[in-house]
Design a protein around this motif. Structure first.
Motif, PDB file in Angstrom:
ATOM      1  N   ILE A 143       0.842  -1.193   0.000  1.00  0.00           N
ATOM      2  CA  ILE A 143       0.000   0.000   0.000  1.00  0.00           C
ATOM      3  C   ILE A 143       0.877   1.242   0.000  1.00  0.00           C
ATOM      4  O   ILE A 143       1.973   1.253   0.589  1.00  0.00           O
ATOM      5  N   THR A 144       0.401   2.281  -0.659  1.00  0.00           N
ATOM      6  CA  THR A 144       1.087   3.571  -0.688  1.00  0.00           C
ATOM      7  C   THR A 144       0.070   4.661  -0.381  1.00  0.00           C
ATOM      8  O   THR A 144      -0.999   4.701  -0.977  1.00  0.00           O
ATOM      9  N   GLY A 145       0.426   5.530   0.559  1.00  0.00           N
ATOM     10  CA  GLY A 145      -0.482   6.625   0.888  1.00  0.00           C
ATOM     11  C   GLY A 145      -0.386   7.039   2.337  1.00  0.00           C
ATOM     12  O   GLY A 145       0.432   6.522   3.116  1.00  0.00           O
ATOM     13  N   ARG A 146      -1.229   7.985   2.715  1.00  0.00           N
ATOM     14  CA  ARG A 146      -1.255   8.527   4.075  1.00  0.00           C
ATOM     15  C   ARG A 146      -2.261   7.730   4.912  1.00  0.00           C
ATOM     16  O   ARG A 146      -3.451   7.718   4.621  1.00  0.00           O
ATOM     17  N   LEU A 147      -1.766   7.091   5.941  1.00  0.00           N
ATOM     18  CA  LEU A 147      -2.602   6.248   6.789  1.00  0.00           C
ATOM     19  C   LEU A 147      -2.709   6.877   8.178  1.00  0.00           C
ATOM     20  O   LEU A 147      -1.703   7.263   8.762  1.00  0.00           O
ATOM     21  N   VAL A 148      -3.927   6.964   8.674  1.00  0.00           N
ATOM     22  CA  VAL A 148      -4.171   7.572   9.986  1.00  0.00           C
ATOM     23  C   VAL A 148      -4.696   6.506  10.935  1.00  0.00           C
ATOM     24  O   VAL A 148      -5.687   5.831  10.651  1.00  0.00           O
ATOM     25  N   GLY A 149      -4.033   6.363  12.075  1.00  0.00           N
ATOM     26  CA  GLY A 149      -4.451   5.384  13.059  1.00  0.00           C
ATOM     27  C   GLY A 149      -5.613   5.890  13.889  1.00  0.00           C
ATOM     28  O   GLY A 149      -5.952   7.082  13.874  1.00  0.00           O
ATOM     29  N   ASP A 150      -6.243   4.979  14.622  1.00  0.00           N
ATOM     30  CA  ASP A 150      -7.371   5.354  15.470  1.00  0.00           C
ATOM     31  C   ASP A 150      -6.961   6.342  16.551  1.00  0.00           C
ATOM     32  O   ASP A 150      -7.793   7.092  17.072  1.00  0.00           O
ATOM     33  N   ASP A 151      -5.674   6.344  16.899  1.00  0.00           N
ATOM     34  CA  ASP A 151      -5.184   7.260  17.931  1.00  0.00           C
ATOM     35  C   ASP A 151      -4.742   8.601  17.351  1.00  0.00           C
ATOM     36  O   ASP A 151      -4.201   9.453  18.062  1.00  0.00           O
ATOM     37  N   GLY A 152      -4.958   8.795  16.048  1.00  0.00           N
ATOM     38  CA  GLY A 152      -4.586  10.049  15.396  1.00  0.00           C
ATOM     39  C   GLY A 152      -3.191  10.053  14.815  1.00  0.00           C
ATOM     40  O   GLY A 152      -2.796  11.021  14.155  1.00  0.00           O
ATOM     41  N   SER A 153      -2.434   9.000  15.033  1.00  0.00           N
ATOM     42  CA  SER A 153      -1.079   8.937  14.483  1.00  0.00           C
ATOM     43  C   SER A 153      -1.128   8.814  12.969  1.00  0.00           C
ATOM     44  O   SER A 153      -2.051   8.213  12.409  1.00  0.00           O
ATOM     45  N   VAL A 154      -0.139   9.413  12.305  1.00  0.00           N
ATOM     46  CA  VAL A 154      -0.085   9.416  10.847  1.00  0.00           C
ATOM     47  C   VAL A 154       1.140   8.633  10.382  1.00  0.00           C
ATOM     48  O   VAL A 154       2.236   8.803  10.914  1.00  0.00           O
ATOM     49  N   TYR A 155       0.923   7.772   9.413  1.00  0.00           N
ATOM     50  CA  TYR A 155       2.025   6.993   8.855  1.00  0.00           C
ATOM     51  C   TYR A 155       1.975   7.127   7.340  1.00  0.00           C
ATOM     52  O   TYR A 155       0.948   6.877   6.714  1.00  0.00           O
ATOM     53  N   ILE A 156       3.077   7.570   6.751  1.00  0.00           N
ATOM     54  CA  ILE A 156       3.173   7.708   5.305  1.00  0.00           C
ATOM     55  C   ILE A 156       3.768   6.421   4.740  1.00  0.00           C
ATOM     56  O   ILE A 156       4.948   6.137   4.949  1.00  0.00           O
ATOM     57  N   ALA A 157       2.923   5.651   4.082  1.00  0.00           N
ATOM     58  CA  ALA A 157       3.354   4.361   3.551  1.00  0.00           C
ATOM     59  C   ALA A 157       3.793   4.502   2.094  1.00  0.00           C
ATOM     60  O   ALA A 157       3.160   5.204   1.314  1.00  0.00           O
ATOM     61  N   LYS A 158       4.864   3.838   1.767  1.00  0.00           N
ATOM     62  CA  LYS A 158       5.347   3.816   0.392  1.00  0.00           C
ATOM     63  C   LYS A 158       5.683   2.373   0.038  1.00  0.00           C
ATOM     64  O   LYS A 158       6.696   1.828   0.477  1.00  0.00           O
ATOM     65  N   ASN A 159       4.798   1.756  -0.706  1.00  0.00           N
ATOM     66  CA  ASN A 159       4.947   0.347  -1.075  1.00  0.00           C
ATOM     67  C   ASN A 159       5.179  -0.530   0.154  1.00  0.00           C
ATOM     68  O   ASN A 159       6.082  -1.377   0.172  1.00  0.00           O
ATOM     69  N   CYS A 160       4.377  -0.321   1.186  1.00  0.00           N
ATOM     70  CA  CYS A 160       4.513  -1.069   2.438  1.00  0.00           C
ATOM     71  C   CYS A 160       3.587  -2.279   2.461  1.00  0.00           C
ATOM     72  O   CYS A 160       2.405  -2.166   2.119  1.00  0.00           O
ATOM     73  N   TYR A 161       4.138  -3.394   2.888  1.00  0.00           N
ATOM     74  CA  TYR A 161       3.313  -4.573   3.119  1.00  0.00           C
ATOM     75  C   TYR A 161       2.686  -4.476   4.504  1.00  0.00           C
ATOM     76  O   TYR A 161       3.181  -3.757   5.383  1.00  0.00           O
ATOM     77  N   PHE A 162       1.616  -5.220   4.697  1.00  0.00           N
ATOM     78  CA  PHE A 162       0.897  -5.163   5.971  1.00  0.00           C
ATOM     79  C   PHE A 162       1.823  -5.470   7.142  1.00  0.00           C
ATOM     80  O   PHE A 162       1.779  -4.798   8.170  1.00  0.00           O
ATOM     81  N   LYS A 163       2.690  -6.453   6.997  1.00  0.00           N
ATOM     82  CA  LYS A 163       3.582  -6.857   8.076  1.00  0.00           C
ATOM     83  C   LYS A 163       4.554  -5.761   8.492  1.00  0.00           C
ATOM     84  O   LYS A 163       5.081  -5.774   9.619  1.00  0.00           O
ATOM     85  N   ASP A 164       4.798  -4.816   7.591  1.00  0.00           N
ATOM     86  CA  ASP A 164       5.773  -3.758   7.863  1.00  0.00           C
ATOM     87  C   ASP A 164       5.148  -2.494   8.462  1.00  0.00           C
ATOM     88  O   ASP A 164       5.874  -1.562   8.814  1.00  0.00           O
ATOM     89  N   LEU A 165       3.828  -2.465   8.559  1.00  0.00           N
ATOM     90  CA  LEU A 165       3.160  -1.301   9.133  1.00  0.00           C
ATOM     91  C   LEU A 165       3.264  -1.329  10.656  1.00  0.00           C
ATOM     92  O   LEU A 165       3.322  -2.409  11.263  1.00  0.00           O
ATOM     93  N   PRO A 166       3.266  -0.158  11.309  1.00  0.00           N
ATOM     94  CA  PRO A 166       3.241  -0.128  12.778  1.00  0.00           C
ATOM     95  C   PRO A 166       2.024  -0.880  13.305  1.00  0.00           C
ATOM     96  O   PRO A 166       0.965  -0.903  12.659  1.00  0.00           O
ATOM     97  N   SER A 167       2.155  -1.485  14.463  1.00  0.00           N
ATOM     98  CA  SER A 167       1.075  -2.316  15.006  1.00  0.00           C
ATOM     99  C   SER A 167      -0.219  -1.535  15.171  1.00  0.00           C
ATOM    100  O   SER A 167      -1.314  -2.068  14.944  1.00  0.00           O
ATOM    101  N   GLY A 168      -0.117  -0.257  15.560  1.00  0.00           N
ATOM    102  CA  GLY A 168      -1.315   0.561  15.721  1.00  0.00           C
ATOM    103  C   GLY A 168      -2.038   0.782  14.403  1.00  0.00           C
ATOM    104  O   GLY A 168      -3.284   0.770  14.348  1.00  0.00           O
ATOM    105  N   ILE A 169      -1.285   0.969  13.328  1.00  0.00           N
ATOM    106  CA  ILE A 169      -1.872   1.160  12.000  1.00  0.00           C
ATOM    107  C   ILE A 169      -2.483  -0.154  11.519  1.00  0.00           C
ATOM    108  O   ILE A 169      -3.577  -0.174  10.921  1.00  0.00           O
ATOM    109  N   GLN A 170      -1.803  -1.266  11.784  1.00  0.00           N
ATOM    110  CA  GLN A 170      -2.359  -2.571  11.433  1.00  0.00           C
ATOM    111  C   GLN A 170      -3.709  -2.784  12.116  1.00  0.00           C
ATOM    112  O   GLN A 170      -4.680  -3.214  11.479  1.00  0.00           O
ATOM    113  N   ASN A 171      -3.764  -2.483  13.404  1.00  0.00           N
ATOM    114  CA  ASN A 171      -4.997  -2.705  14.160  1.00  0.00           C
ATOM    115  C   ASN A 171      -6.127  -1.810  13.665  1.00  0.00           C
ATOM    116  O   ASN A 171      -7.295  -2.212  13.647  1.00  0.00           O
ATOM    117  N   THR A 172      -5.773  -0.604  13.255  1.00  0.00           N
ATOM    118  CA  THR A 172      -6.782   0.303  12.692  1.00  0.00           C
ATOM    119  C   THR A 172      -7.436  -0.326  11.477  1.00  0.00           C
ATOM    120  O   THR A 172      -8.662  -0.307  11.332  1.00  0.00           O
TER     121      THR A 172
END
Length: 260
Positions: free
Chosen positions: A119-148
């Protein structure tokens, strides 16, 4: 037509996916979605879940209905999915559902969770945290973003007590309305360029649009799309006018709105 609606989460739906069968008699074949479409779908799930219902036929309930109705064609068809020795199902994995609509959405979720697509794009977690993904696989995302992602809702329509003969008609009913074109979707952006293309199309209506475009193309907003392509060629001096290039152009100015 008998169906019930329910809402589940991505996490719970992922457990159901191995029990969903597909039938080539309906549904579009795999491969109809590009990587761009898959990525946009995943981003939309991250934002608000899967709002458009995924439609499934409940094999066990349809099988029991077929028996009660003495519908031999349906008994044979559903019997293939419900471990029925009489109908060649001995030793088969029980398939709880048959996909009627939403196969590509289901496949995209499965591939993403299995780290087969990124996935590529701006991802926002339920806690408001922002993660900018660039060709990221699910396993490589922060746990909070995964749970979101895992907790996002998915709407499902389950069809039951339906004979085999009705399934293609259900699929046609679901897809009877023509879907929006890419230009229809771009037109929804509240940006200055979106308004400018509409205004120019209206200005050229009698001299150009009505003369060179059939009504079906006008309805599909082909004039606005062509205006956008010409603009990119002249102002941006680039030759690429693919869907992604046009989408990016229409998103410019979102922060200032239609009036700029």
């Amino acid at each position: 037509m008998s169906f019930r609606s329910r809402t589940t989460t991505v996490r719970e739906y992922a457990k159901e996916i191995p029990k969903i069968a597909t039938d080539d008699s309906f549904e579009r074949p795999y491969g109809c979605w590009s990587s761009y479409q898959r990525n946009n779908f995943l981003l939309s799930v991250f934002k608000r879940g899967c709002g458009t219902p995924i439609s499934l036929a409940h094999t066990q309930e349809c099988y029991e209905f077929a028996i009660d109705s003495q519908d031999e064609d349906s008994i044979s068809y559903y019997g293939r999915y419900v471990r029925s020795e009489k109908h060649g199902g001995a030793g088969r994995t029980l398939m709880r559902f048959i996909s009627l609509d939403g196969k590509h959405r289901t496949q995209t979720i499965k591939l993403f969770l299995n780290n087969k697509i990124s996935i590529t794009g701006r991802l926002v977690g339920d806690d408001g945290s922002v993660y900018i993904a660039k060709n990221c696989y699910f396993k490589d995302l922060p746990s909070g973003i995964q749970n979101t992602f895992l907790m996002k809702p998915i709407n499902i329509n389950e069809y039951y007590d339906e004979p085999r003969s009705e399934l293609p008609e259900i699929f046609r009913d679901i897809n009877s309305g023509a879907g929006p074109t890419p230009q229809h979707l771009r037109n929804t952006y509240a940006t200055p360029f979106s308004k400018a293309t509409r205004d120019l199309r209206a200005k050229l209506k009698s001299t150009v649009v009505d003369t060179f475009y059939p009504s079906s193309h006008i309805a599909a907003m082909k004039p606005e799309e062509d205006i956008s392509k010409v603009y990119i060629h002249i102002d941006k001096r680039q030759s690429s006018v693919k869907r992604g290039d046009l989408d990016k152009l229409y998103r410019l100015g979102e922060s200032v709105g239609v009036t700029g």
